[in-house]
Enzyme design. Structure first.
Site, PDB file in Angstrom:
ATOM      1  CG  HIS A 160      -1.955  -0.907   1.396  1.00 23.73           C
ATOM      2  ND1 HIS A 160      -2.111  -1.681   2.559  1.00 23.73           N
ATOM      3  CD2 HIS A 160      -3.156  -1.142   0.607  1.00 23.73           C
ATOM      4  CE1 HIS A 160      -3.396  -2.537   2.248  1.00 23.73           C
ATOM      5  NE2 HIS A 160      -3.804  -2.247   1.186  1.00 23.73           N
ATOM      6  CB  CYS A 247      -2.809  -1.970   8.896  1.00 22.41           C
ATOM      7  SG  CYS A 247      -1.333  -1.795   8.267  1.00 22.41           S
TER       8      CYS A 247
END
Ligand code: CIR
Length: 258
Positions: A160, A247
């Site tokens: 990401h 996250c």
């Protein structure tokens, strides 16, 4: 006040999605203990930690960041790029509904919150294996009425955008220049990860504090040298599932107008 939404480490974590890492055994009890310390650290930095309902059969459900983008004005529920993760958004929508108007990314757009880096009114979206140009287009349409500009940016070598770059202070970004173009951050102070620590670009800015993994001492020293004070936490078990510190929570201001 800041709220941190978190979710328990599911017993199915060993079946998580993996993109760049080989599967290695995860010690579930240790993962739970590390996650509890992460939640304690968030609380110590002033967050009210609220746990979402557990999703024991959703292996990646501890990684709540990917399910939504929460801004002061609005929350956008994502359509996660991995099909196995799409069920994770329903309970997040319920938790956010009392606090923000809810908008959504729709197919064929796909978006993981881990790809969305908010820098004031500028929103960068990593064009990763999970998030696509259609989602960038939709997000731009959804957020422009609130004064945000949204741009898709290339990321390479990592899962990401926020594996490669995160904010560590209002005007400072931590980044791995091999995975994201540093010139994107020309108007900010930049700290580069130590070359021996490619995964070190993910820090979690929480109010005035920064949560940072114990695994990257050389990059930690670089942050220290520019005056960034770190609260260190061990996130070694979720790292085996390609998770990091941003996250595992969704942070938002409870009273954005105040
Ligand atoms: C996944 O591949 O979706 C999970 N195993 C890891 C997600 C990590 N999330 C994040 O970086 N925002």
């Amino acid at each position: 006040m800041l709220v941190a939404l978190t979710r328990a480490v599911p017993p199915s974590l060993a079946r998580c999605e993996l993109t760049h890492l080989q599967r290695t055994p995860i010690d579930l009890a240790l993962a739970e203990a590390q996650h509890a310390r992460y939640e304690q650290a968030l609380a110590a930095l002033g967050c009210e930690v609220r746990r979402l309902p557990p999703e024991p059969d959703m292996p990646d459900s501890v990684f709540v960041e990917d399910t939504a983008v929460v801004l002061d004005e609005v929350a956008v529920l994502t359509l996660p790029g991995a099909e196995s993760r799409r069920g994770e958004t329903a309970s997040v929508a319920e938790a956010l509904r009392p606090h923000r108007p809810l908008l959504r990314i729709e197919a064929p757009g796909t978006l993981d919150g881990g790809d969305v880096l908010v820098l004031g009114r500028r929103v960068l979206v990593g064009l990763s294996g999970r998030s696509n140009a259609e989602a960038v287009r939709q997000l731009a349409n959804l957020l422009e009425p609130f004064g945000y500009s949204v741009e898709g940016v290339a990321v390479a070598g990592c899962l990401h955008l926020k594996t490669a770059a995160t904010r560590v202070a209002e005007g400072t970004v931590l980044l791995n220049p091999r995975w994201v173009d540093p010139s994107l951050f020309h108007d900010l102070e930049r700290v580069e990860v130590h070359p021996d620590e490619p995964m070190a670009g993910n820090a979690l800015l929480v109010g005035a504090g920064v949560l940072y993994p114990t695994a990257y001492p050389r990059t930690g020293e670089r942050l220290d040298r520019v005056g960034i004070e770190l609260t260190q936490v061990d996130a070694g078990e979720v790292a085996k599932a390609e998770g990091a510190l941003t996250c595992c929570s969704l942070l938002f201001r409870l009273d954005p107008a105040a």
